[in-house]
Scaffold this motif. Structure first.
Motif, mmCIF file in Angstrom:
data_model
loop_
_atom_site.group_PDB
_atom_site.id
_atom_site.type_symbol
_atom_site.label_atom_id
_atom_site.label_comp_id
_atom_site.label_asym_id
_atom_site.label_seq_id
_atom_site.Cartn_x
_atom_site.Cartn_y
_atom_site.Cartn_z
ATOM 1 N N ASP A 1 59.933 29.529 2.821
ATOM 2 C CA ASP A 1 60.676 30.664 2.278
ATOM 3 C C ASP A 1 59.798 31.368 1.250
ATOM 4 O OD1 ASP A 1 60.831 29.338 -0.188
ATOM 5 O OD2 ASP A 1 62.868 28.607 0.164
ATOM 6 N N ASN A 2 60.348 32.423 0.632
ATOM 7 C CA ASN A 2 59.498 33.278 -0.202
ATOM 8 C C ASN A 2 59.061 32.644 -1.519
ATOM 9 O OD1 ASN A 2 61.757 33.513 -1.906
ATOM 10 N ND2 ASN A 2 62.346 35.500 -1.099
ATOM 11 N N TRP A 3 59.600 31.469 -1.872
ATOM 12 C CA TRP A 3 59.109 30.792 -3.070
ATOM 13 C C TRP A 3 57.719 30.217 -2.833
ATOM 14 C CZ3 TRP A 3 57.654 26.021 -5.102
ATOM 15 C CH2 TRP A 3 57.687 25.925 -6.502
ATOM 16 N N TYR A 4 57.420 29.864 -1.595
ATOM 17 C CA TYR A 4 56.140 29.258 -1.242
ATOM 18 C C TYR A 4 55.136 30.259 -0.670
ATOM 19 C CZ TYR A 4 58.778 24.809 -1.313
ATOM 20 O OH TYR A 4 59.545 23.739 -1.664
ATOM 21 N N THR A 5 55.606 31.186 0.166
ATOM 22 C CA THR A 5 54.718 32.011 0.989
ATOM 23 C C THR A 5 53.827 32.932 0.159
ATOM 24 O OG1 THR A 5 56.511 32.070 2.611
ATOM 25 C CG2 THR A 5 54.634 33.515 3.001
ATOM 26 N N SER A 6 52.548 32.952 0.499
ATOM 27 C CA SER A 6 51.597 33.856 -0.145
ATOM 28 C C SER A 6 50.353 33.961 0.728
ATOM 29 C CB SER A 6 51.208 33.347 -1.541
ATOM 30 O OG SER A 6 50.463 32.141 -1.447
ATOM 31 N N VAL A 7 49.579 34.999 0.499
ATOM 32 C CA VAL A 7 48.317 35.153 1.211
ATOM 33 C C VAL A 7 47.383 33.998 0.863
ATOM 34 C CG1 VAL A 7 46.255 36.609 1.472
ATOM 35 C CG2 VAL A 7 48.534 37.665 1.357
ATOM 36 N N THR A 8 47.415 33.546 -0.384
ATOM 37 C CA THR A 8 46.576 32.427 -0.811
ATOM 38 C C THR A 8 46.899 31.167 -0.017
ATOM 39 O OG1 THR A 8 46.411 33.319 -3.050
ATOM 40 C CG2 THR A 8 45.906 30.985 -2.758
ATOM 41 N N LEU A 9 48.182 30.861 0.121
ATOM 42 C CA LEU A 9 48.587 29.684 0.896
ATOM 43 C C LEU A 9 48.195 29.844 2.360
ATOM 44 C CD1 LEU A 9 50.061 27.000 1.254
ATOM 45 C CD2 LEU A 9 52.201 28.280 1.486
ATOM 46 N N ALA A 10 48.365 31.046 2.891
ATOM 47 C CA ALA A 10 48.002 31.299 4.294
ATOM 48 C C ALA A 10 46.527 31.012 4.532
ATOM 49 C CB ALA A 10 48.330 32.740 4.666
ATOM 50 N N ASN A 11 45.668 31.458 3.618
ATOM 51 C CA ASN A 11 44.230 31.216 3.756
ATOM 52 C C ASN A 11 43.902 29.729 3.694
ATOM 53 O OD1 ASN A 11 42.791 33.748 4.096
ATOM 54 N ND2 ASN A 11 43.525 34.304 2.060
ATOM 55 N N GLN A 12 44.537 29.013 2.773
ATOM 56 C CA GLN A 12 44.260 27.579 2.656
ATOM 57 C C GLN A 12 44.712 26.823 3.900
ATOM 58 O OE1 GLN A 12 44.998 25.448 -0.920
ATOM 59 N NE2 GLN A 12 44.666 27.201 -2.263
ATOM 60 N N LEU A 13 45.874 27.198 4.450
ATOM 61 C CA LEU A 13 46.354 26.527 5.655
ATOM 62 C C LEU A 13 45.487 26.872 6.865
ATOM 63 C CD1 LEU A 13 50.221 26.879 5.216
ATOM 64 C CD2 LEU A 13 48.871 24.785 5.089
ATOM 65 N N LEU A 14 45.033 28.119 6.963
ATOM 66 C CA LEU A 14 44.146 28.494 8.064
ATOM 67 C C LEU A 14 42.856 27.687 8.020
ATOM 68 C CD1 LEU A 14 44.508 32.393 8.270
ATOM 69 C CD2 LEU A 14 45.207 30.713 9.988
ATOM 70 N N ASN A 15 42.367 27.425 6.820
ATOM 71 C CA ASN A 15 41.162 26.598 6.684
ATOM 72 C C ASN A 15 41.387 25.165 7.146
ATOM 73 O OD1 ASN A 15 39.653 28.712 5.612
ATOM 74 N ND2 ASN A 15 40.151 28.188 3.492
ATOM 75 N N ARG A 16 42.667 24.795 7.285
ATOM 76 C CA ARG A 16 43.020 23.455 7.760
ATOM 77 C C ARG A 16 43.686 23.520 9.138
ATOM 78 N NH1 ARG A 16 43.312 19.528 3.824
ATOM 79 N NH2 ARG A 16 43.366 18.172 5.666
ATOM 80 N N SER A 17 43.381 24.565 9.896
ATOM 81 C CA SER A 17 43.877 24.734 11.277
ATOM 82 C C SER A 17 45.397 24.662 11.372
ATOM 83 C CB SER A 17 43.248 23.671 12.197
ATOM 84 O OG SER A 17 41.843 23.763 12.188
ATOM 85 N N THR A 18 46.065 25.281 10.411
ATOM 86 C CA THR A 18 47.526 25.286 10.368
ATOM 87 C C THR A 18 48.023 26.707 10.147
ATOM 88 O OG1 THR A 18 47.522 23.061 9.408
ATOM 89 C CG2 THR A 18 49.566 24.332 9.221
ATOM 90 N N ASN A 19 49.000 27.121 10.943
ATOM 91 C CA ASN A 19 49.575 28.460 10.803
ATOM 92 C C ASN A 19 50.679 28.473 9.756
ATOM 93 O OD1 ASN A 19 48.215 30.256 12.737
ATOM 94 N ND2 ASN A 19 49.030 28.863 14.281
ATOM 95 N N LEU A 20 50.963 29.671 9.255
ATOM 96 C CA LEU A 20 52.025 29.864 8.272
ATOM 97 C C LEU A 20 52.890 31.041 8.686
ATOM 98 C CD1 LEU A 20 53.320 29.276 5.462
ATOM 99 C CD2 LEU A 20 51.713 30.940 4.506
#
Length: 216
Positions: free
Chosen positions: A62-81
């Motif tokens: 949800d919007n408490w967690y979601t951010s471009v920063t988190l998306a980039n970190q998860l992509l670096n770990r082969s995980t979608n957001l």
């Protein structure tokens, strides 16, 4: 599906669940999670999901967690957001956030590493982020049976978020938490009673295929 339940002013229980509502891990937050340069919400997600990254999974937040920063970190770990997004998050595309839309219109922006931030006008503005969707739309029937056009990422998010909503709803029926309890007792009851009971219910449903449960 990261979830959070507040047990006190400075304490909460954060959990990570799968698509049947089962909580696979949890983390107790006591107001001491801050790390310079890293948002608390991002840190919590990465720690909760550590054992499940690098496997091509998708995280719904949800919007408490979601951010471009988190998306980039998860992509670096082969995980979608995929998640709803607050308009004041860092690195949000200004053109999308400030776009004035009429009902049904869509505005989106895609970064070089395929992070899509999308704004869709329904009854209100809906701002979302996804690393596995484009801005494509599909035709669906609404509650009144009328055909409407919705972004695919909104449909997928709502479907995934529904599991968390059901889990929270079940938890609210018979909550053991009381205002008079000390914070550590609240955490104990939350984990031992709420979380364990809901996990048992999820397992029972998965094994028996029964969706209705009777009380004895």
């Amino acid at each position: 599906f990261p979830t959070r339940r507040s047990s006190d002013l400075v304490l909460g229980v954060f959990g990570l669940g799968v698509n049947n509502g089962y909580t696979i891990c949890f983390k107790i937050y006591a107001g001491q999670e801050s790390v310079p340069g890293v948002g608390v919400s991002t840190k919590i997600v990465m720690e909760l999901a550590e054992d499940y990254l690098d496997k091509g999974r998708t995280m719904y937040t949800d919007n408490w967690y979601t951010s471009v920063t988190l998306a980039n970190q998860l992509l670096n770990r082969s995980t979608n957001l995929v998640g709803t997004l607050r308009s004041n998050r860092k690195f949000n595309p200004v053109s999308v956030v400030k776009a004035k839309l009429k009902k049904g219109e869509i505005m989106s922006s895609q970064s070089q590493n395929n992070i899509v931030v999308l704004k869709w006008k329904d009854k209100r503005d809906v701002l979302m982020l996804s690393t596995k969707h484009k801005n494509n739309t599909v035709v669906v029937n609404n509650k009144r049976g009328k055909q409407v056009v919705k972004p695919q990422m909104v449909i997928d998010y709502n479907k995934a978020k529904g599991y968390v909503d059901i889990c929270d709803l079940r938890s609210s029926y018979h909550s053991p938490l009381r205002r008079s309890l000390k914070w550590y007792r609240k955490v104990m009851f939350e984990i031992l009673l709420n979380t364990c009971l809901l996990n048992a219910m999820s397992l029972y449903t998965a094994v028996t295929s029964k969706t209705k449960h009777t009380q004895h």
